[in-house]
Design an enzyme around this catalytic site. Structure first.
Site, PDB file in Angstrom:
ATOM      1  NE  ARG A  51      -0.682   1.669   3.625  1.00 44.55           N
ATOM      2  CZ  ARG A  51       0.436   2.368   3.812  1.00 44.55           C
ATOM      3  NH1 ARG A  51       1.606   1.774   4.069  1.00 44.55           N
ATOM      4  NH2 ARG A  51       0.423   3.671   3.724  1.00 44.55           N
ATOM      5  CG  ASP A 239      -3.173   7.982  -1.875  1.00 44.52           C
ATOM      6  OD1 ASP A 239      -3.188   8.506  -0.746  1.00 44.52           O
ATOM      7  OD2 ASP A 239      -2.813   6.806  -2.085  1.00 44.52           O
TER       8      ASP A 239
END
Ligand code: MRU
Length: 352
Positions: A51, A239
């Site tokens: 992740r 992100d």
């Protein structure tokens, strides 16, 4: 995979497979997993075994290399359509972090040159990730040092942006590591990061291993910490950063930015250029991943609410550009808010 065999970092390419640290098992266990198929890669990205935007980008790139090797035809050519189909599945595994799509598309462009060219490009993405994150972190450390030149900093960070999320030491947490090396960190306040506890499980694990002074707080304690004068700067990763500077990051980041703005505390985003998406005009155009209700309704195998309760579980939120003091990449410092925010030193020194 025996722990000693390979991998000091979040992921690596070893003996034709991707070896990753299983981030779902930390901090209780540091297990390594081998990803040998595209299904493994998609599953690892979806379950957050790997992740963090940069690391899922590298995983995706190596996943395409696995696909290219798997689709060699008997005559030595590649079944390019099959590789493209697999690449699409990898890119769609999670929607918000643009690094994933960016890396997959980058290595896919080498398909006409064959499977080994695809792998070489994926390994280049991996090596570059280390370099760019390290440089972004180094630059961000300089900015934080300048913002608080007279004493070691108290930094608040959210989610996990360390070595597990971005090779080379991390982005936001990489900047903290850099400052700590010079004795410039007084304390890191790490938010738990509900619901999957990346802060409590992963950031604290990294800070503990690095010997950097830290405390853990529940997410909702962050504004109170700012009001109490415990925070000199908020430093987070991203992100996806839209063309106007709106920034998608872990759910809760927007609330931190609002509180930081209220208390006139610098809010700094650290990310590689591969997180900047020039093709997305503003935050409203960034797809936000919604995750399983069980992440919110259950904890440690038990229900924490009335069974069947409907849930709102976005994994990310958008921080508007006007709340961002600086976005620091390996190449530039971008001040989307164009606001010179000064560090607020609490009257009477540090309160505890
Ligand atoms: O859902 P996650 O754990 O992948 O979310 C990660 C984050 O939001 C990070 O802050 C971001 O990817 C930057 S990692 C350097």
């Amino acid at each position: 995979v025996p722990d000693t065999e390979v991998v000091q970092r979040a992921l690596d390419w070893d003996s034709s497979t991707i070896v990753v640290i299983d981030q779902t098992a930390l901090p209780a266990r540091r297990d390594l997993l081998r990803l040998t198929t595209v299904d493994d890669v998609v599953d690892a990205i979806r379950r957050l075994v790997v992740r963090g935007a940069p690391v899922i980008g590298v995983t995706g790139a190596l996943g395409v290399a696995l696909a290219a090797r798997a689709h060699r035809l008997p005559d030595g050519r590649l079944d390019e359509q099959a590789v493209v189909r697999d690449a699409r599945r990898i890119a769609d595994a999670r929607p918000t972090a643009v690094n994933l799509r960016w890396a997959v598309e980058r290595v896919l462009a080498r398909l006409p040159q064959g499977a080994e060219a695809v792998l070489a490009e994926a390994l280049a993405v991996l090596a570059e990730d280390e370099r760019t994150n390290r440089e972004a972190a180094r630059r961000a450390a300089g900015i934080l040092r300048d913002a608080c030149p007279d004493r070691p900093l108290r930094v608040l960070t959210h989610c996990n942006t360390g070595d597990l999320a971005a090779l080379g030491g991390g982005t936001a947490l990489g900047a903290v590591r850099e400052l700590a090396r010079d004795g410039r960190v007084r304390e890191v306040l790490a938010t738990e990061t509900r619901p999957l506890l990346q802060g409590a499980r992963l950031t604290v694990w990294e800070l503990h291993r690095a010997g950097i002074p830290h405390r853990l707080c529940v997410d909702s304690a962050a504004p109170a910490a700012m009001a109490g004068g415990l925070v000199d700067a908020v430093v987070v990763g991203a992100d996806r950063i839209a063309a106007n500077g709106d920034t998608a990051n872990k759910i809760g980041t927007y609330a931190l930015a609002c509180a930081a703005a209220h208390h006139r505390i610098p809010f700094v985003v650290v990310a590689p250029e591969s997180t900047v998406d020039a093709g997305t005009a503003c935050g409203a155009d960034i797809p936000i991943e919604e995750r399983d209700a069980a992440e919110v309704t259950r904890m440690a195998g038990a229900d924490t609410t009335v069974p069947g309760t409907r849930v709102y579980n976005p994994a990310f939120d958008i921080t508007p550009a006007e709340l961002v003091t600086a976005i620091v990449t390996e190449r530039r410092t971008w001040r989307p808010a164009q606001s010179a925010v000064s560090v607020r030193v609490p009257a009477g020194g540090v309160r505890r």
